[in-house]
Design a protein around this motif. Structure first.
Motif, PDB file in Angstrom:
ATOM      1  N   SER A 146       9.932  65.408 -28.873  1.00  0.00           N
ATOM      2  CA  SER A 146      10.798  64.729 -30.030  1.00  0.00           C
ATOM      3  C   SER A 146      10.336  63.798 -30.908  1.00  0.00           C
ATOM      4  O   SER A 146      10.620  63.449 -31.776  1.00  0.00           O
ATOM      5  N   GLU A 147      10.250  62.254 -30.086  1.00  0.00           N
ATOM      6  CA  GLU A 147       9.485  61.534 -30.171  1.00  0.00           C
ATOM      7  C   GLU A 147       8.118  61.368 -30.583  1.00  0.00           C
ATOM      8  O   GLU A 147       7.609  59.860 -30.623  1.00  0.00           O
ATOM      9  N   ARG A 148       7.088  61.841 -30.166  1.00  0.00           N
ATOM     10  CA  ARG A 148       5.658  61.441 -29.817  1.00  0.00           C
ATOM     11  C   ARG A 148       4.940  61.504 -31.602  1.00  0.00           C
ATOM     12  O   ARG A 148       4.642  60.056 -30.988  1.00  0.00           O
ATOM     13  N   GLU A 149       5.382  61.322 -32.131  1.00  0.00           N
ATOM     14  CA  GLU A 149       4.584  61.363 -33.324  1.00  0.00           C
ATOM     15  C   GLU A 149       5.560  60.245 -34.127  1.00  0.00           C
ATOM     16  O   GLU A 149       4.965  59.020 -34.905  1.00  0.00           O
ATOM     17  N   LEU A 150       6.838  59.353 -33.498  1.00  0.00           N
ATOM     18  CA  LEU A 150       7.066  57.338 -33.765  1.00  0.00           C
ATOM     19  C   LEU A 150       6.737  57.242 -32.646  1.00  0.00           C
ATOM     20  O   LEU A 150       5.513  56.018 -33.394  1.00  0.00           O
ATOM     21  N   TRP A 151       6.061  57.497 -31.437  1.00  0.00           N
ATOM     22  CA  TRP A 151       5.705  56.398 -30.859  1.00  0.00           C
ATOM     23  C   TRP A 151       3.688  56.882 -31.592  1.00  0.00           C
ATOM     24  O   TRP A 151       2.747  55.398 -31.513  1.00  0.00           O
TER      25      TRP A 151
END
Length: 160
Positions: free
Chosen positions: A78-83
């Motif tokens: 769920s946070e891959r695109e954030l990082w």
């Protein structure tokens, strides 16, 4: 037969062992360089942001990008695109500081776009997403006209 030598890590994977400068540019073998970020380090989000901010403040956005890349590869789906978006803005700053203004502007905008879905909730992990997006877009517009930037002077504030 002319065999090309390739640097390899302890597991036999190809790894460039050439020293690098603060902007990640390869230097000649034997030249003192900046200590490289170890790959594959699993950090908490707080540790990731603290280390990346330290590197950005030191004018080493390429190295900060590597810290974000570790979080992107080891964090929750769920946070891959954030990082990934944070890694893109860091490498965009890297290119802008190296004088690749077109590539820098493109990556800064791409990273800002990847971060935009995370801004609605105020930003996970205390990130100032809105400020980061504004910073990336403003810097992209500025570097497109050609001036090389000082990476340390342009370092963004990650936390809101």
């Amino acid at each position: 037969m002319n065999e090309t030598h390739r640097d390899r890590d302890t597991e036999g994977r190809a790894r460039n062992a050439r020293p690098r400068d603060g902007l990640g540019r390869p230097l000649p073998y034997g030249t003192p360089g900046v200590e490289r970020q170890p790959e594959g380090v699993v950090r908490t989000p707080h540790e990731t942001l603290r280390e990346a901010q330290r590197l950005l403040d030191a004018g080493m956005p390429f190295h900060a990008h590597e810290v974000f890349e570790d979080a992107w590869k080891s964090g929750p789906e769920s946070e891959r695109e954030l990082w990934r978006g944070l890694a893109q803005v860091a490498v965009g700053l890297t290119h802008a500081a190296r004088g690749n203004t077109a590539g820098g502007a493109r990556l800064l905008r791409r990273g800002a776009g990847a971060l935009s879905p995370y801004g609605e909730a105020g930003g996970p992990h205390g990130l100032g997403i809105g400020g980061l997006i504004d910073w990336a877009q403003e810097l992209a517009g500025r570097v497109e006209s050609g001036p090389t930037v000082d990476a340390a002077a342009e370092a963004p504030r990650l936390l809101g």
